[in-house]
Design an enzyme around this catalytic site. Structure first.
Site, PDB file in Angstrom:
ATOM      1  N   TRP A 105       0.904  -1.244   0.060  1.00 21.09           N
ATOM      2  CA  TRP A 105       0.047  -0.028  -0.157  1.00 21.09           C
ATOM      3  C   TRP A 105       0.815   1.187  -0.034  1.00 21.09           C
ATOM      4  CZ3 TRP A 105      -0.613   4.054   3.667  1.00 21.09           C
ATOM      5  CH2 TRP A 105      -1.631   4.941   3.339  1.00 21.09           C
ATOM      6  N   ASP A 149       1.274  -8.537  -1.709  1.00 20.46           N
ATOM      7  CA  ASP A 149      -0.138  -7.933  -2.086  1.00 20.46           C
ATOM      8  C   ASP A 149      -0.179  -6.574  -2.624  1.00 20.46           C
ATOM      9  OD1 ASP A 149      -3.123  -8.033  -1.191  1.00 20.46           O
ATOM     10  OD2 ASP A 149      -2.277  -5.822  -0.714  1.00 20.46           O
ATOM     11  N   TYR A 203      -3.421   1.439  -5.407  1.00 21.65           N
ATOM     12  CA  TYR A 203      -2.121   2.104  -4.712  1.00 21.65           C
ATOM     13  C   TYR A 203      -1.349   3.076  -5.492  1.00 21.65           C
ATOM     14  CZ  TYR A 203      -3.708  -1.748  -1.755  1.00 21.65           C
ATOM     15  OH  TYR A 203      -4.195  -2.726  -1.033  1.00 21.65           O
ATOM     16  N   GLN A 244      -9.805 -10.881   2.379  1.00 19.46           N
ATOM     17  CA  GLN A 244      -8.918  -9.647   3.255  1.00 19.46           C
ATOM     18  C   GLN A 244      -9.924  -8.865   4.052  1.00 19.46           C
ATOM     19  OE1 GLN A 244      -6.668  -6.135   1.184  1.00 19.46           O
ATOM     20  NE2 GLN A 244      -5.665  -8.297   0.983  1.00 19.46           N
ATOM     21  N   TYR A 303      -5.714  -7.364   7.428  1.00 21.31           N
ATOM     22  CA  TYR A 303      -4.832  -6.078   7.287  1.00 21.31           C
ATOM     23  C   TYR A 303      -5.139  -5.030   8.447  1.00 21.31           C
ATOM     24  CZ  TYR A 303      -9.032  -3.564   5.499  1.00 21.31           C
ATOM     25  OH  TYR A 303     -10.312  -2.788   5.202  1.00 21.31           O
ATOM     26  N   SER A 304      -4.100  -4.173   8.423  1.00 19.29           N
ATOM     27  CA  SER A 304      -4.034  -3.028   9.483  1.00 19.29           C
ATOM     28  C   SER A 304      -4.025  -3.825  10.878  1.00 19.29           C
ATOM     29  CB  SER A 304      -5.354  -2.303   9.486  1.00 19.29           C
ATOM     30  OG  SER A 304      -5.366  -1.052  10.187  1.00 19.29           O
ATOM     31  N   PRO A 305      -3.212  -4.920  11.186  1.00 15.84           N
ATOM     32  CA  PRO A 305      -3.083  -5.638  12.354  1.00 15.84           C
ATOM     33  C   PRO A 305      -2.650  -4.756  13.494  1.00 15.84           C
ATOM     34  CG  PRO A 305      -1.317  -6.232  10.770  1.00 15.84           C
ATOM     35  CD  PRO A 305      -2.206  -5.413  10.090  1.00 15.84           C
ATOM     36  N   LEU A 306      -1.841  -3.681  13.087  1.00 15.98           N
ATOM     37  CA  LEU A 306      -1.321  -2.814  14.027  1.00 15.98           C
ATOM     38  C   LEU A 306      -2.102  -1.523  14.470  1.00 15.98           C
ATOM     39  CD1 LEU A 306       2.554  -3.053  13.516  1.00 15.98           C
ATOM     40  CD2 LEU A 306       1.407  -4.241  15.114  1.00 15.98           C
ATOM     41  N   GLU A 307      -3.273  -1.411  13.906  1.00 19.32           N
ATOM     42  CA  GLU A 307      -4.263  -0.612  14.118  1.00 19.32           C
ATOM     43  C   GLU A 307      -3.922   0.948  13.749  1.00 19.32           C
ATOM     44  OE1 GLU A 307      -8.201   0.032  14.679  1.00 19.32           O
ATOM     45  OE2 GLU A 307      -7.337  -1.845  15.100  1.00 19.32           O
TER      46      GLU A 307
END
Length: 330
Positions: free
Chosen positions: A21, A54, A59, A193, A221-225
């Protein structure tokens, strides 16, 4: 790096995927990066055990795909499993659903057959490859919209591309449970996803059970917020950009999350890892059908993230981490 099967395909993928991204640069994607650095990052990923990459046309208007294509020039194509997407366009000549506007350029949602066939050819050209391992619908048509494309029609064209060998598997991003069930009616759906972190567990109620039951890989996705779970933000941090309206960046919520991360510090000592490693390892501990998508723009970042996949959390610690978050998430 541990591996897993991609859905029902038999394709081996790393438990962690490289998200691009940000790699494509552009002000809306975190700013530009040194081209050689990001190309080298992609090329080094398989050597570090990360074979899943990915990307998406959306993007920075195809730039991430072009950079991936540049990296592939000196790689063995068989060493990587590539996901790219369709359904978000900016060069349409027909009426379609308005989506976001980025840097003055209007994006549209379009999953009709003509558009999807055009998009796959553009993506293959940008990346310099003759097939994509996973072709994923990026955003779904809005049911009831004048331009709604039924999922049966979308699957019809995706199955056609699969039969022609242009794609090997089908995926869907940003889908609800009813949309997933609809995809499953018309062919093989191998990966979904979805946003998933220890702070945002909304997919656990229906989507995860459905995917587990139907042999569909979940890619989180966005696992670390959006960086909050990196554990590196100061107490007086002021949210910026897309963080500002998010639930966990509201002042009280952010402080509560930081309190929980302080409670995790003994676990970091136990597993000799960072807060970020712990948050990522927690996602992977939810099941071997879970794949973790982590954005990196340097080799060092990949190396650090890979450590998360090497951590074997004790089930009691997995439960304790969940309990700590649930205590503040009411």
């Amino acid at each position: 790096m541990k591996t897993m099967k991609l859905g029902k395909t038999g394709i081996d993928i790393s438990r962690m995927g490289l998200g691009t991204w940000s790699i494509g640069g552009g002000s809306a994607w975190g700013g530009d990066h040194d081209l050689q650095v990001v190309v080298d990052t992609i090329r080094e990923a398989p050597k570090l055990g990360v074979n899943l990459i990915d990307t998406a046309p959306g993007y920075n208007f195809g730039n991430s795909e072009r950079i991936l294509g540049k990296a592939l020039e000196k790689m063995n194509r068989e060493d990587v499993v590539i996901i790219t997407k369709c359904g978000v366009v900016w060069d349409q000549e027909i009426n379609v659903d308005h989506f976001n506007k980025v840097n003055g350029i209007q994006l549209y949602k379009n999953l009709n057959s003509q558009s999807v066939k055009k998009e796959i050819e553009q993506s293959l050209e940008r990346m310099g490859t003759d097939y994509v391992d996973v072709y994923m619908t990026h955003w779904q048509s809005v049911e009831g919209s004048e331009y709604y494309v039924p999922i049966c029609k979308t699957m019809e064209v995706l199955n056609e591309l699969k039969a022609k060998g242009k794609i090997r598997a089908i995926g869907a991003a940003n889908v609800d449970i009813n949309q997933i069930k609809e995809y499953l009616k018309y062919g093989d759906l191998d990966i979904v996803q979805a946003k998933y972190s220890i702070l945002d567990r909304g997919i656990e109620d229906e989507i995860i059970p459905c995917c587990r039951e139907n042999g569909v890989t979940i890619q989180a996705y966005s696992p670390l917020e959006m960086g909050l779970l990196s554990g590196t933000l100061p107490r007086d941090y002021k949210p910026v950009g897309a963080q500002i309206p998010k639930k966990w960046f509201q002042p009280d919520n952010m402080q509560a999350a930081m309190n929980v991360m302080d409670e995790w510090k003994p676990l970091c000592e136990k597993y000799n890892c960072t807060i970020a490693n712990l948050a990522l390892a927690w996602i992977l501990a939810q099941g071997d059908f879970i794949n973790l998508l982590s954005g990196s723009t340097t080799v060092g970042q990949i190396s650090e993230n890979v450590k998360s996949a090497e951590i074997e959390l004790d089930p009691s610690d997995v439960t304790a981490m969940r309990d700590m978050v649930e205590a503040i998430d009411k």
